[in-house]
Motif scaffolding. Structure first.
Motif, PDB file in Angstrom:
ATOM      1  N   PRO A  80      -7.070   8.201  -5.508  1.00  0.00           N
ATOM      2  CA  PRO A  80      -8.403   8.727  -5.835  1.00  0.00           C
ATOM      3  C   PRO A  80      -8.486   9.471  -7.170  1.00  0.00           C
ATOM      4  CG  PRO A  80      -7.852   9.229  -3.562  1.00  0.00           C
ATOM      5  CD  PRO A  80      -6.619   8.632  -4.186  1.00  0.00           C
ATOM      6  N   GLU A  81      -7.394  10.106  -7.585  1.00  0.00           N
ATOM      7  CA  GLU A  81      -7.390  10.826  -8.862  1.00  0.00           C
ATOM      8  C   GLU A  81      -6.755  10.011  -9.978  1.00  0.00           C
ATOM      9  OE1 GLU A  81      -6.346  12.393  -5.997  1.00  0.00           O
ATOM     10  OE2 GLU A  81      -8.189  13.528  -5.738  1.00  0.00           O
ATOM     11  N   ARG A 113       0.213  17.889  -7.671  1.00  0.00           N
ATOM     12  CA  ARG A 113       1.428  17.568  -6.921  1.00  0.00           C
ATOM     13  C   ARG A 113       1.238  16.301  -6.108  1.00  0.00           C
ATOM     14  NH1 ARG A 113       2.801  18.002  -1.990  1.00  0.00           N
ATOM     15  NH2 ARG A 113       1.183  19.470  -1.422  1.00  0.00           N
ATOM     16  N   LEU A 114       0.066  16.150  -5.471  1.00  0.00           N
ATOM     17  CA  LEU A 114      -0.216  14.945  -4.686  1.00  0.00           C
ATOM     18  C   LEU A 114      -0.143  13.694  -5.560  1.00  0.00           C
ATOM     19  CD1 LEU A 114      -3.222  16.149  -2.481  1.00  0.00           C
ATOM     20  CD2 LEU A 114      -0.917  15.603  -1.703  1.00  0.00           C
ATOM     21  N   VAL A 115      -0.715  13.765  -6.752  1.00  0.00           N
ATOM     22  CA  VAL A 115      -0.698  12.627  -7.674  1.00  0.00           C
ATOM     23  C   VAL A 115       0.736  12.330  -8.103  1.00  0.00           C
ATOM     24  CG1 VAL A 115      -1.443  11.790  -9.944  1.00  0.00           C
ATOM     25  CG2 VAL A 115      -3.076  12.941  -8.438  1.00  0.00           C
ATOM     26  N   ARG A 116       1.513  13.364  -8.423  1.00  0.00           N
ATOM     27  CA  ARG A 116       2.928  13.168  -8.807  1.00  0.00           C
ATOM     28  C   ARG A 116       3.706  12.502  -7.677  1.00  0.00           C
ATOM     29  NH1 ARG A 116       2.580  18.245 -10.808  1.00  0.00           N
ATOM     30  NH2 ARG A 116       3.690  19.100  -9.019  1.00  0.00           N
ATOM     31  N   GLU A 145       0.842  -1.196   0.000  1.00  0.00           N
ATOM     32  CA  GLU A 145       0.000   0.000   0.000  1.00  0.00           C
ATOM     33  C   GLU A 145       0.875   1.243   0.000  1.00  0.00           C
ATOM     34  OE1 GLU A 145      -3.765   0.042   2.296  1.00  0.00           O
ATOM     35  OE2 GLU A 145      -2.900  -1.742   3.213  1.00  0.00           O
ATOM     36  N   ILE A 146       0.541   2.168  -0.852  1.00  0.00           N
ATOM     37  CA  ILE A 146       1.215   3.464  -0.921  1.00  0.00           C
ATOM     38  C   ILE A 146       0.224   4.475  -0.347  1.00  0.00           C
ATOM     39  CG2 ILE A 146       2.286   5.186  -2.419  1.00  0.00           C
ATOM     40  CD1 ILE A 146       3.688   2.384  -2.424  1.00  0.00           C
ATOM     41  N   ALA A 147       0.602   5.077   0.748  1.00  0.00           N
ATOM     42  CA  ALA A 147      -0.310   6.025   1.399  1.00  0.00           C
ATOM     43  C   ALA A 147      -0.547   7.226   0.489  1.00  0.00           C
ATOM     44  CB  ALA A 147       0.270   6.484   2.730  1.00  0.00           C
ATOM     45  N   PRO A 148      -1.819   7.574   0.280  1.00  0.00           N
ATOM     46  CA  PRO A 148      -2.097   8.767  -0.531  1.00  0.00           C
ATOM     47  C   PRO A 148      -1.705  10.023   0.242  1.00  0.00           C
ATOM     48  CG  PRO A 148      -4.127   7.908   0.400  1.00  0.00           C
ATOM     49  CD  PRO A 148      -3.029   6.944   0.776  1.00  0.00           C
ATOM     50  N   GLY A 149      -1.386  11.066  -0.490  1.00  0.00           N
ATOM     51  CA  GLY A 149      -1.087  12.333   0.161  1.00  0.00           C
ATOM     52  C   GLY A 149      -2.340  12.881   0.832  1.00  0.00           C
ATOM     53  N   LYS A 150      -2.137  13.661   1.851  1.00  0.00           N
ATOM     54  CA  LYS A 150      -3.275  14.225   2.586  1.00  0.00           C
ATOM     55  C   LYS A 150      -3.976  15.279   1.735  1.00  0.00           C
ATOM     56  CE  LYS A 150      -4.582  16.338   6.862  1.00  0.00           C
ATOM     57  NZ  LYS A 150      -4.797  15.749   8.127  1.00  0.00           N
ATOM     58  N   ARG A 151      -5.269  15.059   1.565  1.00  0.00           N
ATOM     59  CA  ARG A 151      -6.071  15.981   0.779  1.00  0.00           C
ATOM     60  C   ARG A 151      -6.862  16.893   1.707  1.00  0.00           C
ATOM     61  NH1 ARG A 151      -4.253  11.986  -2.086  1.00  0.00           N
ATOM     62  NH2 ARG A 151      -4.608  11.843  -4.323  1.00  0.00           N
TER      63      ARG A 151
END
Length: 144
Positions: A95-96, A40-43, A26-32
């Motif tokens: 999510p994106e 930037r979060l997706v990158r 699991e790769i933790a998603p960046g905090k939205r």
């Protein structure tokens, strides 16, 4: 993840033989937050995802515009992958979706469906389909 997701994924992962083991990273998603820089979060997620790919692995992006494999086609892809002796990394975006760099790193792109699924369900669907494809390759009665 809710318990039903862990139970569902684990059920199929434990059925896989050692030579075709499923390992979930699991790769933790960046905090939205309200004004997050989503690009930037997706990158950043993509960079962390790429860093987690085993060296020399065959990379498959799970992406809506990818190829919509049938179960026999997935089984044939698995036959190829297992024959290569390489690890295989199946990439599922956040999510994106997947970062462009993750898409570019992939040698193949697989579409589960044109439908949008919640991420918890995707891990169960992928695990079940990988198990089903393995059973097809091994003439196991599960696929019937």
């Amino acid at each position: 993840m809710p318990g039903w997701v862990l139970t569902g994924y684990d059920e199929y992962a434990k059925r896989m033989p050692r030579e075709c083991e499923l390992v979930l990273k699991e790769i933790a998603p960046g905090k939205r937050v309200k004004n997050s820089d989503v690009a930037r979060l997706v990158r950043d997620e993509g960079e962390r995802m790429i860093a987690a790919i085993p060296s020399g692995a065959q990379v498959v992006a799970l992406d809506i515009p990818g190829k919509p494999w049938t179960t026999p086609e997935l089984a044939e892809a698995m036959r190829r992958w297992m024959g290569s002796g390489q690890s295989v990394a199946l990439l599922v975006g956040g999510p994106e979706g997947l970062a462009d760099a993750a898409r570019q790193r992939a040698q193949e792109s697989w579409s589960l469906s044109k439908l949008t699924f919640p991420h918890p369900l995707v891990r169960i669907i992928v695990a079940e389909q990988v198990y089903r494809a393995w059973t097809l390759l091994n003439n196991h009665p599960y696929h019937r």
